[in-house]
Design a protein around this motif. Structure first.
Motif, PDB file in Angstrom:
ATOM      1  N   GLN A 108       0.828  -1.207   0.000  1.00 24.42           N
ATOM      2  CA  GLN A 108       0.000   0.000   0.000  1.00 24.42           C
ATOM      3  C   GLN A 108       0.865   1.261   0.000  1.00 24.42           C
ATOM      4  O   GLN A 108       0.463   2.294  -0.538  1.00 24.42           O
ATOM      5  CB  GLN A 108      -0.928  -0.005   1.208  1.00 24.42           C
ATOM      6  CG  GLN A 108      -1.948  -1.123   1.191  1.00 24.42           C
ATOM      7  CD  GLN A 108      -2.761  -1.197   2.474  1.00 24.42           C
ATOM      8  OE1 GLN A 108      -2.724  -0.285   3.294  1.00 24.42           O
ATOM      9  NE2 GLN A 108      -3.491  -2.297   2.649  1.00 24.42           N
ATOM     10  N   TYR A 109       2.040   1.162   0.618  1.00 20.88           N
ATOM     11  CA  TYR A 109       2.940   2.318   0.663  1.00 20.88           C
ATOM     12  C   TYR A 109       3.595   2.587  -0.687  1.00 20.88           C
ATOM     13  O   TYR A 109       4.172   3.660  -0.892  1.00 20.88           O
ATOM     14  CB  TYR A 109       4.033   2.111   1.715  1.00 20.88           C
ATOM     15  CG  TYR A 109       3.527   1.930   3.125  1.00 20.88           C
ATOM     16  CD1 TYR A 109       2.504   2.722   3.624  1.00 20.88           C
ATOM     17  CD2 TYR A 109       4.076   0.960   3.959  1.00 20.88           C
ATOM     18  CE1 TYR A 109       2.039   2.554   4.913  1.00 20.88           C
ATOM     19  CE2 TYR A 109       3.621   0.788   5.253  1.00 20.88           C
ATOM     20  CZ  TYR A 109       2.600   1.587   5.726  1.00 20.88           C
ATOM     21  OH  TYR A 109       2.149   1.415   7.007  1.00 20.88           O
ATOM     22  N   GLU A 153      -1.269   6.388  -5.489  1.00 21.59           N
ATOM     23  CA  GLU A 153      -2.177   7.220  -4.697  1.00 21.59           C
ATOM     24  C   GLU A 153      -1.576   7.578  -3.346  1.00 21.59           C
ATOM     25  O   GLU A 153      -1.701   8.708  -2.866  1.00 21.59           O
ATOM     26  CB  GLU A 153      -3.513   6.495  -4.502  1.00 21.59           C
ATOM     27  CG  GLU A 153      -4.620   7.366  -3.931  1.00 21.59           C
ATOM     28  CD  GLU A 153      -4.905   8.600  -4.786  1.00 21.59           C
ATOM     29  OE1 GLU A 153      -5.161   9.668  -4.190  1.00 21.59           O
ATOM     30  OE2 GLU A 153      -4.831   8.502  -6.031  1.00 21.59           O
ATOM     31  N   HIS A 154      -0.904   6.621  -2.732  1.00 17.96           N
ATOM     32  CA  HIS A 154      -0.248   6.888  -1.449  1.00 17.96           C
ATOM     33  C   HIS A 154       0.822   7.975  -1.619  1.00 17.96           C
ATOM     34  O   HIS A 154       0.913   8.895  -0.809  1.00 17.96           O
ATOM     35  CB  HIS A 154       0.394   5.603  -0.916  1.00 17.96           C
ATOM     36  CG  HIS A 154       1.159   5.795   0.362  1.00 17.96           C
ATOM     37  ND1 HIS A 154       0.560   5.856   1.591  1.00 17.96           N
ATOM     38  CD2 HIS A 154       2.493   5.964   0.587  1.00 17.96           C
ATOM     39  CE1 HIS A 154       1.470   6.049   2.527  1.00 17.96           C
ATOM     40  NE2 HIS A 154       2.655   6.104   1.946  1.00 17.96           N
ATOM     41  N   LYS A 171       0.978  10.318  -3.916  1.00 19.06           N
ATOM     42  CA  LYS A 171       0.346  11.616  -4.172  1.00 19.06           C
ATOM     43  C   LYS A 171      -0.184  12.236  -2.875  1.00 19.06           C
ATOM     44  O   LYS A 171      -0.057  13.440  -2.659  1.00 19.06           O
ATOM     45  CB  LYS A 171      -0.784  11.456  -5.184  1.00 19.06           C
ATOM     46  CG  LYS A 171      -0.317  11.208  -6.605  1.00 19.06           C
ATOM     47  CD  LYS A 171      -1.499  11.062  -7.542  1.00 19.06           C
ATOM     48  CE  LYS A 171      -1.052  10.877  -8.990  1.00 19.06           C
ATOM     49  NZ  LYS A 171      -2.194  10.679  -9.898  1.00 19.06           N
ATOM     50  N   ASN A 172      -0.771  11.418  -2.023  1.00 16.81           N
ATOM     51  CA  ASN A 172      -1.275  11.924  -0.748  1.00 16.81           C
ATOM     52  C   ASN A 172      -0.144  12.463   0.116  1.00 16.81           C
ATOM     53  O   ASN A 172      -0.297  13.498   0.788  1.00 16.81           O
ATOM     54  CB  ASN A 172      -2.019  10.817   0.004  1.00 16.81           C
ATOM     55  CG  ASN A 172      -3.361  10.492  -0.623  1.00 16.81           C
ATOM     56  OD1 ASN A 172      -3.941  11.336  -1.318  1.00 16.81           O
ATOM     57  ND2 ASN A 172      -3.856   9.285  -0.388  1.00 16.81           N
ATOM     58  N   LYS A 173       0.982  11.778   0.105  1.00 21.54           N
ATOM     59  CA  LYS A 173       2.124  12.226   0.900  1.00 21.54           C
ATOM     60  C   LYS A 173       2.690  13.542   0.347  1.00 21.54           C
ATOM     61  O   LYS A 173       3.135  14.409   1.098  1.00 21.54           O
ATOM     62  CB  LYS A 173       3.212  11.152   0.927  1.00 21.54           C
ATOM     63  CG  LYS A 173       2.872   9.972   1.815  1.00 21.54           C
ATOM     64  CD  LYS A 173       2.653  10.405   3.247  1.00 21.54           C
ATOM     65  CE  LYS A 173       2.294   9.251   4.152  1.00 21.54           C
ATOM     66  NZ  LYS A 173       2.000   9.715   5.538  1.00 21.54           N
ATOM     67  N   LEU A 174       2.682  13.692  -0.969  1.00 16.78           N
ATOM     68  CA  LEU A 174       3.141  14.953  -1.559  1.00 16.78           C
ATOM     69  C   LEU A 174       2.233  16.099  -1.135  1.00 16.78           C
ATOM     70  O   LEU A 174       2.695  17.197  -0.825  1.00 16.78           O
ATOM     71  CB  LEU A 174       3.157  14.848  -3.090  1.00 16.78           C
ATOM     72  CG  LEU A 174       4.338  14.130  -3.729  1.00 16.78           C
ATOM     73  CD1 LEU A 174       4.166  14.077  -5.245  1.00 16.78           C
ATOM     74  CD2 LEU A 174       5.652  14.819  -3.382  1.00 16.78           C
ATOM     75  N   ARG A 175       0.930  15.846  -1.133  1.00 15.59           N
ATOM     76  CA  ARG A 175      -0.019  16.903  -0.787  1.00 15.59           C
ATOM     77  C   ARG A 175       0.058  17.290   0.680  1.00 15.59           C
ATOM     78  O   ARG A 175      -0.223  18.432   1.046  1.00 15.59           O
ATOM     79  CB  ARG A 175      -1.449  16.450  -1.133  1.00 15.59           C
ATOM     80  CG  ARG A 175      -1.746  16.440  -2.625  1.00 15.59           C
ATOM     81  CD  ARG A 175      -3.241  16.286  -2.881  1.00 15.59           C
ATOM     82  NE  ARG A 175      -3.721  14.944  -2.563  1.00 15.59           N
ATOM     83  CZ  ARG A 175      -3.833  13.971  -3.458  1.00 15.59           C
ATOM     84  NH1 ARG A 175      -3.492  14.197  -4.730  1.00 15.59           N
ATOM     85  NH2 ARG A 175      -4.282  12.792  -3.109  1.00 15.59           N
ATOM     86  N   SER A 176       0.451  16.339   1.520  1.00 13.37           N
ATOM     87  CA  SER A 176       0.491  16.625   2.957  1.00 13.37           C
ATOM     88  C   SER A 176       1.919  16.837   3.446  1.00 13.37           C
ATOM     89  O   SER A 176       2.207  16.666   4.633  1.00 13.37           O
ATOM     90  CB  SER A 176      -0.137  15.461   3.731  1.00 13.37           C
ATOM     91  OG  SER A 176       0.618  14.276   3.543  1.00 13.37           O
TER      92      SER A 176
END
Length: 283
Positions: free
Chosen positions: A60-61, A65-66, A68-73
């Motif tokens: 999952q890591y 999508e994971h 992209k979420n980390k980039l956004r946060s």
């Protein structure tokens, strides 16, 4: 870290390579175990011991999508642009890293007579050579089968006299990587790092320390953070020449599309690091 840990990583790396290439198909446990040349039972146990999570959770890591979420946060890297000077202290996963930066010109004036102590050590990501000058880490280079450690050290610090003294720098090595499974282990004292590079390189490498463990940044974000938003390509070059792997976390920089991209010490190793760190953060 024992010699066996490098062999463990080599087995795990084969499975990670297959998992990364085929994560959309969700490879079965049997398929991954076969890539590692292990039984399902031993692979599950070994992988979980190494990563701290199951192969399924680890996969999952590695998804787009994971990432992209980390980039956004991600961390507020723009704060770095407002800091003055080349030297500073950054918090990196559970370690304190203190940077001392010198430009080639500054080094040339005081470069004669330097002694670079070095040794070979094991890590969760394979064998590496560690070099130190006056007790400061000057190089951390992950090795492949054909690397000659002394050649690598000479290219990085050509003026220095090399001394194979693993016992001298083992206290530094012992602070860099926690013992397998010991996710809460903390260092006993700050880790000093000596970086030799241009003013631009030093700014980029310092910016990397602002990316927390478990987070990611894009090349554009790093360029913006150092106050040069149009220099993302030059930022990529500087990141690719980082002489101190893992501690200066160039593996945490990916493409803005969410793709992991290349890595000086191999894309599989980069993916292993990112998944391993994500698992640590989740503990």
């Amino acid at each position: 870290m024992t010699t066996n840990s490098t062999y463990t990583y080599q087995q795990i790396a084969r499975a990670i390579e297959h998992l990364t290439a085929n994560f959309r198909e969700q490879p079965s446990l049997n398929e991954l175990a076969d890539k590692a040349n292990l039984s399902e039972f031993h692979f599950q146990r070994l992988f979980t011991e190494w990563a701290g999570v199951s192969p399924k959770k680890f996969s999952q890591y590695l998804t787009l999508e994971h990432a992209k979420n980390k980039l956004r946060s991600g961390a507020p890297l723009i704060d770095v642009a407002h800091e003055s000077g080349l030297s500073g202290t950054g918090r990196l996963h559970d370690l304190f890293v203190t940077i001392e930066g010198v430009t080639p010109g500054q080094f040339k004036q005081a470069g004669s007579g330097l002694v670079l102590s070095y040794g070979l050590f094991d890590s969760p990501f394979g064998r590496y050579v560690l070099g130190a000058i006056n007790g400061k880490i000057a190089l951390l280079h992950f090795l492949n089968d054909v690397d000659e450690p002394e050649t690598i050290l000479k290219i990085a610090w050509p003026e220095a006299t090399l001394r194979n003294e693993p016992d001298v720098i083992k206290p530094l090595a012992d602070q860099i990587f926690p013992v397998m499974g010991e996710f809460s282990q903390l260092p006993t004292k700050p880790l000093p790092v000596l970086l030799r590079g241009s003013v631009f390189q030093l700014k980029v490498w310092e910016a990397l320390l602002k990316i927390p463990e478990g987070q990611l940044a894009s090349y554009d974000q790093i360029a913006e953070a150092i106050g040069q938003p149009t220099a993302s390509r030059a930022v990529g070059t500087a990141i690719g020449s980082n002489p101190v792997g893992y501690l200066i976390p160039c593996h945490r920089v990916i493409k803005k599309t969410g793709l992991f991209g290349g890595y000086r010490w191999g894309s599989d190793r980069k993916q292993a690091m990112l998944g391993w760190e994500a698992a640590r953060v989740d503990q």
